[in-house]
Write a protein that holds these residues in place. Structure first.
Motif, mmCIF file in Angstrom:
data_model
loop_
_atom_site.group_PDB
_atom_site.id
_atom_site.type_symbol
_atom_site.label_atom_id
_atom_site.label_comp_id
_atom_site.label_asym_id
_atom_site.label_seq_id
_atom_site.Cartn_x
_atom_site.Cartn_y
_atom_site.Cartn_z
ATOM 1 N N CYS A 23 3.302 40.816 21.731
ATOM 2 C CA CYS A 23 2.646 42.106 21.980
ATOM 3 C C CYS A 23 1.125 41.958 22.093
ATOM 4 O O CYS A 23 0.503 42.551 22.973
ATOM 5 N N PHE A 24 0.530 41.174 21.191
ATOM 6 C CA PHE A 24 -0.924 40.986 21.217
ATOM 7 C C PHE A 24 -1.357 40.337 22.525
ATOM 8 O O PHE A 24 -2.415 40.655 23.071
ATOM 9 N N LYS A 27 -0.449 43.187 25.396
ATOM 10 C CA LYS A 27 -1.133 44.494 25.350
ATOM 11 C C LYS A 27 -2.464 44.475 24.611
ATOM 12 O O LYS A 27 -3.212 45.442 24.659
ATOM 13 N N GLY A 28 -2.735 43.411 23.877
ATOM 14 C CA GLY A 28 -3.949 43.370 23.070
ATOM 15 C C GLY A 28 -3.718 44.006 21.711
ATOM 16 O O GLY A 28 -2.736 44.731 21.497
ATOM 17 N N LEU A 29 -4.629 43.754 20.807
ATOM 18 C CA LEU A 29 -4.512 44.271 19.443
ATOM 19 C C LEU A 29 -4.513 45.792 19.409
ATOM 20 O O LEU A 29 -3.659 46.426 18.788
ATOM 21 N N LYS A 30 -5.479 46.379 20.098
ATOM 22 C CA LYS A 30 -5.670 47.834 20.041
ATOM 23 C C LYS A 30 -4.445 48.598 20.528
ATOM 24 O O LYS A 30 -4.078 49.630 19.960
ATOM 25 N N ASP A 36 5.716 48.954 17.387
ATOM 26 C CA ASP A 36 6.100 47.915 18.354
ATOM 27 C C ASP A 36 6.619 46.685 17.618
ATOM 28 O O ASP A 36 7.543 46.006 18.069
ATOM 29 N N ILE A 37 5.987 46.394 16.486
ATOM 30 C CA ILE A 37 6.322 45.190 15.727
ATOM 31 C C ILE A 37 7.568 45.401 14.865
ATOM 32 O O ILE A 37 8.481 44.575 14.850
ATOM 33 N N VAL A 103 -3.026 31.887 24.058
ATOM 34 C CA VAL A 103 -3.838 32.977 24.591
ATOM 35 C C VAL A 103 -4.704 33.652 23.526
ATOM 36 O O VAL A 103 -5.830 34.060 23.798
ATOM 37 N N LEU A 104 -4.208 33.766 22.298
ATOM 38 C CA LEU A 104 -5.027 34.402 21.258
ATOM 39 C C LEU A 104 -6.281 33.573 20.998
ATOM 40 O O LEU A 104 -7.387 34.107 20.885
#
Length: 200
Positions: A23-24, A27-30, A36-37, A103-104
């Motif tokens: 998800c991060f 979609k990114g953290l925000k 979702d998690i 990617v993170l």
């Protein structure tokens, strides 16, 4: 609050980490919600806090895990090199390869905005020690080689900035052109390594 066995806790925690990682990235953290998690493991939103202090702490934990794995793969390649110029090139190539798939960490190296959002919500000491694994060893590497006069006479932060700027080229891969990108990258990395070790 539901009760979980230790085995259930471990299984749920790992599954939540896998889902959060996806998800991060997507979609990114925000834009990633706690729902979702938790929906991936069919638990209530409130149960999230049995496993993680916050969404931001989960993000940092994933970054720390990526950092440990990257560190384990990158630095042996650097240490194999006979001279400092070769070591810098090895670091750049190994780290660039890692950033293609992690990617993170790529976001941490190339764009600090999302990282700053996280840091504002957690203990700064935690974030510094747990999430900069890919940066801290680089600073130590520069510091040690500067002390033995193997690098140019510049501040450690400036040298690290040059190296990180070279790695940030990954976000311009499509702009450069994927066909010529490897050659451009090779020339840039050689230029950076030579410039940081010139006149020695």
């Amino acid at each position: 609050m539901p009760k979980f066995t230790e085995a259930e806790k471990e299984r749920i925690r790992l599954e939540m980490m896998r889902t959060a990682h996806q998800c991060f990235i997507a979609k990114g953290l925000k834009n990633t919600s706690i729902e979702d998690i938790t929906s991936s493991v069919s638990i209530a939103k409130s149960s999230f806090y049995i496993f993680f202090e916050s969404k931001e702490m989960l993000y940092l934990e994933l970054l720390a895990f990526e950092g440990e794995e990257i560190e384990r793969r990158v630095w042996p390649k650097v240490e194999e090199e006979k001279d400092i110029c070769g070591a810098i090139k090895a670091y750049l190539h190994a780290m660039a390869s890692e950033l293609e798939t992690n990617v993170l960490t790529q976001r941490l190296i190339t764009n600090l905005e999302e990282y700053k959002v996280v840091v504002r919500k957690v203990n700064p000491e935690y974030s510094a020690t747990k999430t900069l694994r890919s940066i801290v060893p680089l600073m130590e590497f520069i510091k040690n080689n500067k002390a033995s006069k193997k690098l140019i006479h510049e501040d450690i932060e400036v040298i690290a900035g040059v190296i990180r700027a070279a790695l940030a080229m990954i976000i311009h891969k499509k702009d450069v052109g994927e066909k010529i990108y490897p050659k451009v990258q090779e020339i840039l990395f050689n230029a950076v390594a030579n410039e940081l070790t010139n006149n020695l």
